[in-house]
Enzyme design. Structure first.
Site, short mmCIF file in Angstrom:
data_model
loop_
_atom_site.label_atom_id
_atom_site.label_comp_id
_atom_site.label_asym_id
_atom_site.label_seq_id
_atom_site.Cartn_x
_atom_site.Cartn_y
_atom_site.Cartn_z
N GLU A 182 1.14 -1.51 -0.04
CA GLU A 182 -0.42 0.09 0.00
C GLU A 182 0.70 1.22 0.21
O GLU A 182 0.08 2.42 0.71
CB GLU A 182 -0.91 0.08 1.50
CG GLU A 182 -1.69 -1.29 1.80
CD GLU A 182 -2.40 -2.25 0.50
OE1 GLU A 182 -2.52 -1.40 -0.51
OE2 GLU A 182 -3.22 -2.86 0.57
N ASP A 321 -1.01 -1.20 -10.94
CA ASP A 321 -1.59 -3.04 -10.28
C ASP A 321 -1.17 -3.62 -11.68
O ASP A 321 -1.86 -3.30 -12.62
CB ASP A 321 -3.00 -2.92 -10.11
CG ASP A 321 -3.03 -2.16 -8.27
OD1 ASP A 321 -1.49 -2.45 -7.48
OD2 ASP A 321 -3.71 -2.14 -7.71
#
Length: 497
Positions: A182, A321
């Site tokens: 994260e 991602d």
């Protein structure tokens, strides 16, 4: 041609799935979709570019828990079956949607051929082969993707060492860099990284107040942070817009329910599914070239502006991602190939993070604040009011895990302690809080977190009471009574700072 600057593409592969003995959780469909639509075509694209003599194309992060799934025999059989089912679904739609069925037949059979040629023995051989060509740099990370700032320093160090050891076991060497889960950071984490042998990590651009033109030492350490350049990254995909929303691309959310295929193009942001136009690969291919040129123009303009500001060659890092490319955005791998071919012709050096650092793109030290890449760029997604119960439960999990230190013998491994440690690492995954805060499969996240936390509490209590036989009987009924990380040794907790 003199270069205008350096571009780094960073892709991070991660799914909120946890290993089970012999099988994976209910969400294995998520894994197979991402594997088929993203991991296979992205790796194939990079391999094709490497065969053209291109090097340092991208920096790839694969979380250890996902790497375990990509190597697991059950998952390998499962995705192979899934690929065959995809082709059958394409054939089933031939009479109703002939153009779509033909396209899906071509794509699915190509994916099956890619899997059979390069992935039958797992994801690690495919990634290792790509790295060994010099095409990519591989990033590591903590074992089960925890939000590190909220961990006890001893647990944090244990999780990082476990993840780095798993990377070395699968990929033949410890990584120099990590994708911090994260992009979470707390002041002092750089010293944890230095102690573990990590020399660089990724942060989000706002942590550097947008000054992402160079890698920078953190504090008084030699560990470098590299910032994600949102001015470039958000051109592709942001919380509100990006190329995948263009009218010509395949619409992710519209389904032909009898076949499970996606028959429509985006058409328009406010156009309901029943009014969307049929998908056209030719129109999408034209859009790929258009958007690749736009992105290259954006990178060139950004690098020229940074060079003018800093008076020296600069760096821009676009980080995403991996699942964006192919899974969420069907045309994403083709767009990547076009961009990586166009950038050098536009005078841009394409490098891995390590390559950019070796080129000297390093600036002055910086003091980083508490940060993440989540909403608000702070910790609210993982420590906000919606997930206060997760924070409290994770504190209990960590106390139970650390209680093992006084129970372990140093001369022999303890399988029960190893299993407890493995379950604790899974309970501490950042995914559970993220999914609840974002209301994305929140019930699944709550049940998985509670399952692992409950197992840790029960097993720790039995071990502290000296009831080893009861613990053995209890864990024999668990579906995943073998740790995900086979090398995990709970005795290593004693080595944590």
């Amino acid at each position: 041609m003199s270069t205008v600057g350096t571009f780094c593409l960073v892709l991070h592969s991660h799914l909120p799935l946890l290993a089970r003995h012999g099988r994976w959780p209910v969400g294995e469909e998520w894994l197979y979709q991402s594997w088929a639509h993203s991991y296979l075509p992205v790796v194939a694209t990079l391999r094709e570019l490497a065969a053209e003599g291109r090097g340092q194309l991208a920096t790839l992060g694969v979380t250890p828990v996902l790497a375990a799934q990509l190597d697991d025999p059950y998952s390998l059989r499962g995705v192979h079956d899934w690929l065959g089912g995809w082709t059958l679904r394409a054939h089933s739609a031939a009479s109703r949607l002939p153009d779509l069925a033909a396209h899906e037949h071509r794509v699915s059979t190509a994916a099956t051929a890619e899997f059979e040629a390069h992935w039958r023995h797992g994801g690690s051989p495919a990634l290792r082969a790509l790295r060994d060509t010099g095409a990519v740099e591989l990033l590591g990370g903590p074992a089960a993707h925890p939000f590190q700032p909220l961990l006890d320093p001893r647990v944090r160090a244990f999780s990082l060492r476990t993840g780095l050891a798993d990377h070395a076991l699968r990929l033949g060497g410890r990584p120099a860099g990590i994708w911090a889960p994260e992009c979470g950071y707390a002041p002092g984490l750089e010293h944890d990284y230095a102690a573990a042998g990590v020399s660089r990590f990724l942060v989000d651009g706002p942590a550097l107040r947008g000054d992402t033109a160079l890698a920078r030492p953190v504090g008084d350490s030699d560990v470098l942070c590299v910032g994600r350049d949102l001015a470039v990254t958000y051109r592709v995909w942001s919380p509100r817009k990006g190329y995948p929303g263009s009218a010509e691309y395949r619409d992710f959310h519209t389904w032909d329910h009898p076949s499970g295929l996606k028959p429509a193009r985006v058409t328009g942001r406010r156009v309901p599914s029943e009014r969307k136009r049929p998908y056209s690969p030719a129109l999408a291919a034209d859009a790929v070239q258009r958007d690749a040129r736009d992105f290259v123009d954006t990178v060139v303009a950004r690098l020229r502006a940074l060079r003018a500001t800093h008076g020296r060659p600069a760096l821009t890092v676009a980080a995403f991602d991996t699942e964006l490319f192919g899974h969420w955005w069907h045309e994403g791998p083709a767009w990547l190939a076009a961009v990586l071919r166009m950038l050098p012709s536009a005078g841009v050096s394409v490098r891995t993070l390590g390559g950019a650092i070796d080129d000297g793109l390093v600036g002055d030290p910086v003091a980083l604040p508490e940060c993440s890449w989540g909403s608000g760029k702070d910790w609210r997604v993982w420590a906000g009011p919606q997930v206060a119960s997760f924070v409290a439960a994770n504190d209990d999990v960590q106390r139970d895990l650390l209680s093992l230190s006084g129970l372990l013998r140093t001369d022999v491994r303890d399988p029960l302690a190893d299993l407890l440690a493995d379950q604790a690492l899974h309970a501490l995954s950042s995914d559970w809080a993220f999914m609840v805060t974002k209301d994305s499969a929140a019930d699944y996240a709550r049940s998985r977190a509670a399952l692992h936390a409950g197992r840790v509490a029960e097993l720790a209590g039995l071990l502290r009471a000296g009831r080893r036989r009861a613990a053995q009987r209890r864990t024999a009924h668990w579906a995943d009574a073998v740790p995900t990380f086979g090398h995990l040794d709970a005795r290593d907790l004693a080595g944590s700072p």
